[in-house]
Design an enzyme around this catalytic site. Sequence first.
Site, PDB file in Angstrom:
ATOM      1  CD  GLU A 178      47.778 -21.689  42.120  1.00  0.00           C
ATOM      2  OE1 GLU A 178      47.593 -22.361  42.986  1.00  0.00           O
ATOM      3  OE2 GLU A 178      46.274 -21.014  41.935  1.00  0.00           O
ATOM      4  CD1 TRP A 233      38.828 -14.315  42.933  1.00  0.00           C
ATOM      5  CD2 TRP A 233      39.606 -15.869  41.964  1.00  0.00           C
ATOM      6  NE1 TRP A 233      37.922 -15.634  43.574  1.00  0.00           N
ATOM      7  CE2 TRP A 233      38.742 -16.503  42.912  1.00  0.00           C
ATOM      8  CE3 TRP A 233      40.549 -16.820  41.281  1.00  0.00           C
ATOM      9  CZ2 TRP A 233      38.860 -17.886  42.973  1.00  0.00           C
ATOM     10  CZ3 TRP A 233      40.148 -17.969  41.220  1.00  0.00           C
ATOM     11  CH2 TRP A 233      39.473 -18.575  42.327  1.00  0.00           C
ATOM     12  CE1 TYR A 278      41.446 -19.689  45.844  1.00  0.00           C
ATOM     13  CE2 TYR A 278      42.494 -19.511  47.654  1.00  0.00           C
ATOM     14  CZ  TYR A 278      42.341 -20.201  46.546  1.00  0.00           C
ATOM     15  OH  TYR A 278      43.089 -21.369  46.613  1.00  0.00           O
ATOM     16  CG  HIS A 311      42.559 -27.479  49.409  1.00  0.00           C
ATOM     17  ND1 HIS A 311      42.152 -26.986  48.253  1.00  0.00           N
ATOM     18  CD2 HIS A 311      43.837 -28.030  49.391  1.00  0.00           C
ATOM     19  CE1 HIS A 311      43.266 -26.781  47.538  1.00  0.00           C
ATOM     20  NE2 HIS A 311      44.129 -27.628  47.739  1.00  0.00           N
ATOM     21  CD  GLU A 339      49.094 -21.991  46.937  1.00  0.00           C
ATOM     22  OE1 GLU A 339      49.169 -22.902  47.731  1.00  0.00           O
ATOM     23  OE2 GLU A 339      48.352 -22.164  46.018  1.00  0.00           O
ATOM     24  NE  ARG A 348      51.695 -24.380  45.245  1.00  0.00           N
ATOM     25  CZ  ARG A 348      50.582 -24.759  44.696  1.00  0.00           C
ATOM     26  NH1 ARG A 348      49.963 -23.538  44.038  1.00  0.00           N
ATOM     27  NH2 ARG A 348      49.846 -25.732  44.959  1.00  0.00           N
ATOM     28  NE  ARG A 377      44.287 -23.975  50.172  1.00  0.00           N
ATOM     29  CZ  ARG A 377      43.702 -23.592  48.837  1.00  0.00           C
ATOM     30  NH1 ARG A 377      44.626 -23.410  48.089  1.00  0.00           N
ATOM     31  NH2 ARG A 377      42.438 -23.556  48.756  1.00  0.00           N
ATOM     32  CD  GLU A 379      46.779 -27.294  45.366  1.00  0.00           C
ATOM     33  OE1 GLU A 379      47.489 -26.830  44.225  1.00  0.00           O
ATOM     34  OE2 GLU A 379      45.849 -26.808  45.795  1.00  0.00           O
ATOM     35  CG  ASN A 392      39.582 -23.973  36.280  1.00  0.00           C
ATOM     36  OD1 ASN A 392      38.346 -23.841  35.641  1.00  0.00           O
ATOM     37  ND2 ASN A 392      39.744 -23.795  37.523  1.00  0.00           N
ATOM     38  CG  ASP A 422      46.602 -20.111  47.796  1.00  0.00           C
ATOM     39  OD1 ASP A 422      47.114 -19.111  47.412  1.00  0.00           O
ATOM     40  OD2 ASP A 422      45.927 -20.957  46.815  1.00  0.00           O
ATOM     41  CG  HIS A 442      44.014 -17.285  45.158  1.00  0.00           C
ATOM     42  ND1 HIS A 442      43.289 -16.831  43.987  1.00  0.00           N
ATOM     43  CD2 HIS A 442      44.305 -18.537  44.879  1.00  0.00           C
ATOM     44  CE1 HIS A 442      42.948 -17.692  43.077  1.00  0.00           C
ATOM     45  NE2 HIS A 442      43.523 -19.001  43.614  1.00  0.00           N
ATOM     46  CG  HIS A 465      48.259 -25.862  40.542  1.00  0.00           C
ATOM     47  ND1 HIS A 465      47.405 -25.838  39.512  1.00  0.00           N
ATOM     48  CD2 HIS A 465      47.171 -25.778  41.490  1.00  0.00           C
ATOM     49  CE1 HIS A 465      46.190 -25.333  39.474  1.00  0.00           C
ATOM     50  NE2 HIS A 465      45.941 -25.361  40.929  1.00  0.00           N
ATOM     51  CG  ASP A 469      42.019 -26.146  38.518  1.00  0.00           C
ATOM     52  OD1 ASP A 469      43.180 -26.857  39.101  1.00  0.00           O
ATOM     53  OD2 ASP A 469      42.363 -25.094  38.230  1.00  0.00           O
TER      54      ASP A 469
HETATM   55  O1  LIG Z   1      46.050 -23.486  45.079  1.00  0.00           O
HETATM   56  C1  LIG Z   1      44.899 -23.746  44.701  1.00  0.00           C
HETATM   57  O2  LIG Z   1      44.492 -24.709  44.721  1.00  0.00           O
HETATM   58  C2  LIG Z   1      44.492 -22.571  44.090  1.00  0.00           C
HETATM   59  O3  LIG Z   1      44.907 -21.456  43.877  1.00  0.00           O
HETATM   60  C3  LIG Z   1      43.544 -23.102  42.941  1.00  0.00           C
HETATM   61  O4  LIG Z   1      44.337 -23.791  42.055  1.00  0.00           O
HETATM   62  C4  LIG Z   1      43.073 -21.756  41.891  1.00  0.00           C
HETATM   63  O5  LIG Z   1      42.307 -21.056  42.638  1.00  0.00           O
HETATM   64  C5  LIG Z   1      42.696 -22.255  40.310  1.00  0.00           C
HETATM   65  O6  LIG Z   1      41.981 -23.180  40.700  1.00  0.00           O
HETATM   66 MG   LIG Z   2      47.078 -21.521  44.977  1.00  0.00          MG
END
Ligand SMILES: O=C(O)[C@@H](O)[C@H](O)[C@H](O)CO
Ligand SMILES: [Mg+2]
Length: 402
Positions: A262, A402, A160, A123, A236, A283, A148, A339, A38, A210, A212, A312, A316
Amino acid sequence: MATITEAKVVVTSPGRNFVTLKLTTSDGVTGLGDATLNGRELAVASYLRDHLVPLLIGRDADRIEDMWQYLYKGAYWRRGPVTMTAIAAVDTALWDIKGKVAGMPVYDLLGGKAREGALVYGHASGATVGELLEDVARFQEAGYRAIRAQAAVPGVAGTYGVRKGAVYEPAAGALPEEQLWDTEKYLDFAPRYLARVREEFGFDFHLLHDVHHRLTPTEAGRLGARLEELRLFWMEDPSPAELQENFRQIRQATTTPIAVGEVFNSVWDCQQLITERLIDYIRCSVAHAGGITHLRRIFHLAELYQVRTGSHGATDLSPVSMSAAVHLDVTVPNFGIQEYMEHDPVTHEVFRPTYELRDGALHPSDAAGLGVELDEEAAARFPYDPRYLPVGRRSDGSVHDW
Ligand SMILES: O=C(O)[C@@H](O)[C@H](O)[C@H](O)CO
Ligand SMILES: [Mg+2]
């Protein structure tokens, strides 16, 4: 012996960008591998086209482990997301081919099913807490048993994990969107909305969240401790994980389960996290951690230390690696959760997977190989559309994770 006679790299953007490797053997069998990274997609497409395809033509398609070692050790420059995603695509395509040749689904090549389906989490998100609660209800009605939850933090634009319409990420635009981040506001708000989710829906489902990569180990420990009474399935990516030993501090501060990985691409990114039991869930994904061959190695190491899997699976990752993930998930003894985010229907005009969501779990089909078709004519209708993941900034303008 069947040899690889053709290796084609397909870049397409049905809803979002995907890079796919299609291998064909001298027996006319084809296999698919996901090579999507991605925001940096074309780097992997070039790695494949310019550097791996010439090595693949004429090589034995049966020797998956040898191919993996040849591409990994043969590169000399080890690891890294671009290299490991490219190797993953070759590896996944070879497993797909082997399954088709054997007339078996890949899960049977991997030792057979240990369970019928892979429990998934969906999600839920909302620009307000009210919207989040509505979204959680929607996932429950759709049969999800694990959800989530992410809500926008008031005063923090573009938090996010909050969908805008049907769009998750990345946002449209020629350059990365810049999003504001405020740790104090988040730490104050997140425990309160997660508590609201439990108040409203109870404890009879798995709740995930998450972070992040946004917190320091001290802050993450504080958040985890505050969330203990909500009995999360996991917290997460509480903190960036380049320095694995940092997780010792989070671990000592809280019993909230921790999931990380991830962004990792090899067993070396998580061996300390696993062997010192600093996390509960690993993950890593098929697409970014070297394919089925390498991810299985990571999962087996994790099993020795009672660390469970939680791959993960945001959109993407293409339906090709989602399918590979589900085949692996149903075989490993230490499976935890998968996920899953439903792809945009337009993605299925190009990729036709055969896995099915039933009772909150993904079930692989019994088709030989991975059970995914790629429609190349449809793929050609969706040209590459450059996108970036967002960048985070603190209120003083400096860059944050991020
Ligand atoms: O766990 C998740 O789904 C996120 O952390 C995304 O995979 C990440 O923002 C990249 O696309
Ligand atoms: Mg994530």
